[in-house]
Design a protein around this motif. Sequence first.
Motif, PDB file in Angstrom:
ATOM      1  N   VAL A   1       0.843  -1.207   0.000  1.00  0.00           N
ATOM      2  CA  VAL A   1       0.000   0.000   0.000  1.00  0.00           C
ATOM      3  C   VAL A   1       0.877   1.255   0.000  1.00  0.00           C
ATOM      4  O   VAL A   1       1.822   1.359   0.763  1.00  0.00           O
ATOM      5  CB  VAL A   1      -0.911   0.010   1.246  1.00  0.00           C
ATOM      6  CG1 VAL A   1      -1.730   1.280   1.300  1.00  0.00           C
ATOM      7  CG2 VAL A   1      -1.815  -1.210   1.221  1.00  0.00           C
ATOM      8  N   GLU A   2       0.539   2.186  -0.879  1.00  0.00           N
ATOM      9  CA  GLU A   2       1.306   3.428  -0.969  1.00  0.00           C
ATOM     10  C   GLU A   2       1.105   4.260   0.302  1.00  0.00           C
ATOM     11  O   GLU A   2       0.122   4.109   0.995  1.00  0.00           O
ATOM     12  CB  GLU A   2       0.841   4.257  -2.165  1.00  0.00           C
ATOM     13  CG  GLU A   2       0.850   3.541  -3.474  1.00  0.00           C
ATOM     14  CD  GLU A   2       2.262   3.312  -3.997  1.00  0.00           C
ATOM     15  OE1 GLU A   2       2.528   3.780  -5.091  1.00  0.00           O
ATOM     16  OE2 GLU A   2       3.076   2.681  -3.297  1.00  0.00           O
ATOM     17  N   ASP A   3       2.042   5.160   0.536  1.00  0.00           N
ATOM     18  CA  ASP A   3       1.860   6.007   1.719  1.00  0.00           C
ATOM     19  C   ASP A   3       0.596   6.841   1.555  1.00  0.00           C
ATOM     20  O   ASP A   3       0.255   7.277   0.479  1.00  0.00           O
ATOM     21  CB  ASP A   3       3.072   6.917   1.942  1.00  0.00           C
ATOM     22  CG  ASP A   3       3.253   7.924   0.824  1.00  0.00           C
ATOM     23  OD1 ASP A   3       3.013   7.565  -0.326  1.00  0.00           O
ATOM     24  OD2 ASP A   3       3.612   9.044   1.073  1.00  0.00           O
ATOM     25  N   GLY A   4      -0.089   7.010   2.657  1.00  0.00           N
ATOM     26  CA  GLY A   4      -1.256   7.876   2.605  1.00  0.00           C
ATOM     27  C   GLY A   4      -2.541   7.182   2.218  1.00  0.00           C
ATOM     28  O   GLY A   4      -3.615   7.663   2.506  1.00  0.00           O
ATOM     29  N   MET A   5      -2.421   6.015   1.567  1.00  0.00           N
ATOM     30  CA  MET A   5      -3.636   5.386   1.076  1.00  0.00           C
ATOM     31  C   MET A   5      -4.647   5.085   2.173  1.00  0.00           C
ATOM     32  O   MET A   5      -5.836   5.252   1.987  1.00  0.00           O
ATOM     33  CB  MET A   5      -3.302   4.069   0.371  1.00  0.00           C
ATOM     34  CG  MET A   5      -2.585   4.246  -0.928  1.00  0.00           C
ATOM     35  SD  MET A   5      -3.702   4.303  -2.331  1.00  0.00           S
ATOM     36  CE  MET A   5      -4.177   2.592  -2.420  1.00  0.00           C
ATOM     37  N   ASN A   6      -4.123   4.616   3.307  1.00  0.00           N
ATOM     38  CA  ASN A   6      -5.062   4.242   4.355  1.00  0.00           C
ATOM     39  C   ASN A   6      -5.155   5.289   5.458  1.00  0.00           C
ATOM     40  O   ASN A   6      -5.805   5.088   6.457  1.00  0.00           O
ATOM     41  CB  ASN A   6      -4.661   2.902   4.966  1.00  0.00           C
ATOM     42  CG  ASN A   6      -4.937   1.787   3.979  1.00  0.00           C
ATOM     43  OD1 ASN A   6      -5.908   1.852   3.240  1.00  0.00           O
ATOM     44  ND2 ASN A   6      -4.064   0.803   3.955  1.00  0.00           N
ATOM     45  N   ASN A   7      -4.467   6.389   5.263  1.00  0.00           N
ATOM     46  CA  ASN A   7      -4.480   7.397   6.312  1.00  0.00           C
ATOM     47  C   ASN A   7      -5.567   8.419   6.064  1.00  0.00           C
ATOM     48  O   ASN A   7      -5.584   9.059   5.031  1.00  0.00           O
ATOM     49  CB  ASN A   7      -3.140   8.141   6.344  1.00  0.00           C
ATOM     50  CG  ASN A   7      -2.008   7.207   6.670  1.00  0.00           C
ATOM     51  OD1 ASN A   7      -2.220   6.173   7.278  1.00  0.00           O
ATOM     52  ND2 ASN A   7      -0.818   7.566   6.227  1.00  0.00           N
ATOM     53  N   PRO A   8      -6.464   8.566   7.016  1.00  0.00           N
ATOM     54  CA  PRO A   8      -7.423   9.653   6.861  1.00  0.00           C
ATOM     55  C   PRO A   8      -6.690  10.997   6.933  1.00  0.00           C
ATOM     56  O   PRO A   8      -5.580  11.064   7.468  1.00  0.00           O
ATOM     57  CB  PRO A   8      -8.383   9.474   8.035  1.00  0.00           C
ATOM     58  CG  PRO A   8      -7.716   8.571   8.996  1.00  0.00           C
ATOM     59  CD  PRO A   8      -6.656   7.829   8.268  1.00  0.00           C
ATOM     60  N   SER A   9      -7.289  12.043   6.381  1.00  0.00           N
ATOM     61  CA  SER A   9      -6.637  13.353   6.378  1.00  0.00           C
ATOM     62  C   SER A   9      -6.513  13.863   7.810  1.00  0.00           C
ATOM     63  O   SER A   9      -7.188  13.388   8.700  1.00  0.00           O
ATOM     64  CB  SER A   9      -7.464  14.332   5.561  1.00  0.00           C
ATOM     65  OG  SER A   9      -8.593  14.729   6.302  1.00  0.00           O
ATOM     66  N   PRO A  10      -5.644  14.850   8.015  1.00  0.00           N
ATOM     67  CA  PRO A  10      -5.453  15.397   9.368  1.00  0.00           C
ATOM     68  C   PRO A  10      -6.767  15.898   9.955  1.00  0.00           C
ATOM     69  O   PRO A  10      -7.027  15.754  11.146  1.00  0.00           O
ATOM     70  CB  PRO A  10      -4.513  16.580   9.136  1.00  0.00           C
ATOM     71  CG  PRO A  10      -3.887  16.363   7.816  1.00  0.00           C
ATOM     72  CD  PRO A  10      -4.800  15.505   7.019  1.00  0.00           C
ATOM     73  N   GLU A  11      -7.604  16.460   9.070  1.00  0.00           N
ATOM     74  CA  GLU A  11      -8.907  16.932   9.520  1.00  0.00           C
ATOM     75  C   GLU A  11      -9.721  15.805  10.148  1.00  0.00           C
ATOM     76  O   GLU A  11     -10.272  15.932  11.224  1.00  0.00           O
ATOM     77  CB  GLU A  11      -9.667  17.408   8.287  1.00  0.00           C
ATOM     78  CG  GLU A  11     -10.189  18.790   8.353  1.00  0.00           C
ATOM     79  CD  GLU A  11     -10.831  19.111   7.028  1.00  0.00           C
ATOM     80  OE1 GLU A  11     -10.134  19.053   5.998  1.00  0.00           O
ATOM     81  OE2 GLU A  11     -12.023  19.391   7.034  1.00  0.00           O
ATOM     82  N   PHE A  12      -9.757  14.660   9.420  1.00  0.00           N
ATOM     83  CA  PHE A  12     -10.502  13.520   9.925  1.00  0.00           C
ATOM     84  C   PHE A  12      -9.925  13.054  11.250  1.00  0.00           C
ATOM     85  O   PHE A  12     -10.632  12.783  12.203  1.00  0.00           O
ATOM     86  CB  PHE A  12     -10.436  12.344   8.936  1.00  0.00           C
ATOM     87  CG  PHE A  12     -11.206  12.561   7.674  1.00  0.00           C
ATOM     88  CD1 PHE A  12     -11.102  11.661   6.624  1.00  0.00           C
ATOM     89  CD2 PHE A  12     -12.031  13.655   7.515  1.00  0.00           C
ATOM     90  CE1 PHE A  12     -11.811  11.855   5.450  1.00  0.00           C
ATOM     91  CE2 PHE A  12     -12.748  13.858   6.353  1.00  0.00           C
ATOM     92  CZ  PHE A  12     -12.624  12.958   5.307  1.00  0.00           C
ATOM     93  N   THR A  13      -8.603  12.982  11.294  1.00  0.00           N
ATOM     94  CA  THR A  13      -7.953  12.506  12.505  1.00  0.00           C
ATOM     95  C   THR A  13      -8.288  13.403  13.683  1.00  0.00           C
ATOM     96  O   THR A  13      -8.563  12.934  14.780  1.00  0.00           O
ATOM     97  CB  THR A  13      -6.425  12.508  12.318  1.00  0.00           C
ATOM     98  OG1 THR A  13      -6.162  12.013  11.007  1.00  0.00           O
ATOM     99  CG2 THR A  13      -5.747  11.632  13.328  1.00  0.00           C
ATOM    100  N   GLY A 377       5.812  12.924  -0.443  1.00  0.00           N
ATOM    101  CA  GLY A 377       6.748  12.582  -1.506  1.00  0.00           C
ATOM    102  C   GLY A 377       7.183  13.819  -2.257  1.00  0.00           C
ATOM    103  O   GLY A 377       6.910  14.948  -1.840  1.00  0.00           O
ATOM    104  N   ILE A 378       7.854  13.563  -3.374  1.00  0.00           N
ATOM    105  CA  ILE A 378       8.452  14.654  -4.143  1.00  0.00           C
ATOM    106  C   ILE A 378       7.398  15.698  -4.510  1.00  0.00           C
ATOM    107  O   ILE A 378       6.319  15.363  -4.985  1.00  0.00           O
ATOM    108  CB  ILE A 378       9.068  14.121  -5.458  1.00  0.00           C
ATOM    109  CG1 ILE A 378       9.961  12.924  -5.140  1.00  0.00           C
ATOM    110  CG2 ILE A 378       9.827  15.209  -6.207  1.00  0.00           C
ATOM    111  CD1 ILE A 378      10.117  11.959  -6.289  1.00  0.00           C
ATOM    112  N   GLY A 379       7.729  16.957  -4.289  1.00  0.00           N
ATOM    113  CA  GLY A 379       6.842  18.050  -4.687  1.00  0.00           C
ATOM    114  C   GLY A 379       5.464  17.952  -4.061  1.00  0.00           C
ATOM    115  O   GLY A 379       4.465  18.220  -4.717  1.00  0.00           O
ATOM    116  N   GLY A 380       5.393  17.535  -2.801  1.00  0.00           N
ATOM    117  CA  GLY A 380       4.082  17.458  -2.154  1.00  0.00           C
ATOM    118  C   GLY A 380       3.216  16.374  -2.753  1.00  0.00           C
ATOM    119  O   GLY A 380       1.997  16.496  -2.803  1.00  0.00           O
ATOM    120  N   GLY A 381       3.861  15.321  -3.222  1.00  0.00           N
ATOM    121  CA  GLY A 381       3.101  14.198  -3.762  1.00  0.00           C
ATOM    122  C   GLY A 381       2.423  14.504  -5.071  1.00  0.00           C
ATOM    123  O   GLY A 381       1.332  14.022  -5.335  1.00  0.00           O
TER     124      GLY A 381
END
Length: 558
Positions: A1-13, A377-381
Amino acid sequence: VEDGMNNPSPEFTAILSDLKDDELAQQFKKALNKREGIVNLGGTSEISSEGTQHSISEQERIAFANYINSKLLSDPDCADVLPIDPNTEQLFKAVENGILLCKLINLSVPDTIDERTINKKKLTHFTIQENLNLALNSASAIGCQVVNIGALDLKEGKAHLVLGLLWQIIKIGLFADIELSRNEAIAALLEDGESLEELMKLSPEELLLRWANFHLKKVNMSISNFSGDIKDSLAYFHLLEQIAPDDCPVDTSGQYEADLSRRAELMLGQAERLDCRQFVTATDVVSGNSKLNMAFVATLFNKHPALAKPENQNWTPASETREERTFRNWMNSLGVSPHVHHIYGDLIDAIVILQLYEKTKVDVDWDNRVNLPPFKGIGGGHLKKIENCNYAVELGKDKAGFSLVGIAGQDLYDANETLTLALVWQLMRRYTLKILEDLGDKDGEAVGDDLIVTWVNDTLAQAGKTSSIKSFKDKSIGTSIPVLDLIDAIQPNSVNFDLVKKDVQSDEEKLDNAKYAISMARKIGAKVYALPEDLVEVNTKMVMTIFACLMGRGMKRA
Ligand SMILES: *[C@@H]1O[C@H](CO)[C@@H](O)[C@H](O)[C@H]1NC(C)=O
Ligand SMILES: *[C@@H]1O[C@H](CO)[C@@H](O)[C@H](O)[C@H]1NC(C)=O
Ligand SMILES: *[C@@H]1O[C@H](CO)[C@@H](O)[C@H](O)[C@H]1NC(C)=O
Ligand SMILES: *[C@@H]1O[C@H](CO)[C@@H](O)[C@H](O)[C@H]1NC(C)=O
Ligand SMILES: *[C@@H]1O[C@H](CO)[C@@H](O)[C@H](O)[C@H]1NC(C)=O
């Protein structure tokens, strides 16, 4: 799984971490899975510094009641419900007949509601329902998310829903001018090496924080939120001192008061001298209620920005066009997350666009095809964002049947205005037509312009009206008479034709009819996003949405 795929946004968190109650957390997770309804969670409590329990919704109830009193007390139409006693549940009774809500909406976005359409006298169940329709559909049109709230909820005064709606309406008004194109002096907030475009991308919340820090820098202070960092009132004292007009200097001696509540009260006394004592009590300051403190800071900004447009700058920021605003309000009213402040910049990761696909019944493969924020990642993903954009274009071509000739994901990522608008318009059109199709028989024909025009003509003719339209380009639409006739055909005797200008010549007369027509459409229950100017100018796209919404309303009747 790529980074971020399963992470809810900071807002959600952040929201999730606020939820102590298991039941609420469950509710939230369900909402997250459905990716909607997140906004309406409320009713959590926090312990104030004195150790007493203040429910957040009670603090809001008091703040909103006071705000409404201060803004509408002199309006004779609200005389029988104002002033509201903030210490009781009166607020929820006061919104029941819809009048107050209509007034508040119009206060936040002037000229949204035509006064002539509000039922004021001898109210009945039916005329109250109409007022509430008018309020809710107008709230949608200015970008409030009202998908989870209906007229009945307002009539019953459901506390958390009423507070949620009031906050949305008030916030839209408070934030209206916290935008570079509405206030060029905001350019003074540019930081070293920052471009104007970067500044324009900031949300109103971020700009407010930036603004407070711009003034606080002069005394070597800074804050990073409107909760923990303002509780001791020190930042507020200094902010007030910096923004006070010369003829009204602020007394900052209260900062030495040891008791935080008394200190906050002294600070608010100074805010009152600047005519800015709004939204917060000393308790709200000391407990760091971030919503109400943000509203307080927005009030300070609106009354005393104390900014000057940097000289040597000869640009004029483009203001948002009417069409851009309508599209943006439409998206926000559907509850997309994050909230869209800037139509191009906020769509470049396609997250909002993909949510709009979902709302127009195009399946989105969130698990396998979408990179979710935060983008690392590079350039803000940027590669991940472009992948999302490519997927958004692919869905449009393969699943939604959109015409996207010459549009690539890269164009969305680059915030190309023409091409982004082309996609967004097709999404809005699809959304409008889907609602119609759902109302019609399931295996019926796909709804298109011709079907709507025919329905309009037939309905007008059956009601004995003399107007008709040839297409959505028909010049006669500029008079709004076909629209008003259609409204009267759908709901007989709803239009007061004494108020309608016949033999319309000037644009002024046209606008007068158009304002009446748009508010009337909303009052009979059509969720119209278009604006009066769209009728006057016969803006084909928006005209189509108006007739389609009215057709939807007409079919519900049948
Ligand atoms: C709405 O606002 C406009 C402009 O401020 C005003 O002329 C009109 O009377 C207001 N209508 C209502 C319903 O408050
Ligand atoms: C702020 O900090 C700078 C550098 O530390 C110092 O020179 C300046 O005097 C300070 N200003 C105030 C108002 O404290
Ligand atoms: C507010 O910011 C300060 C740091 O400036 C931090 O210590 C505090 O935890 C923050 N409070 C909230 C509620 O985010
Ligand atoms: C946006 O795309 C159109 C069509 O490809 C192109 O003509 C236009 O120059 C682009 N705009 C910008 C600002 O790049
Ligand atoms: C609608 O009515 C007008 C006037 O009678 C007519 O010219 C037009 O062809 C009609 N259009 C449709 C699609 O029925």
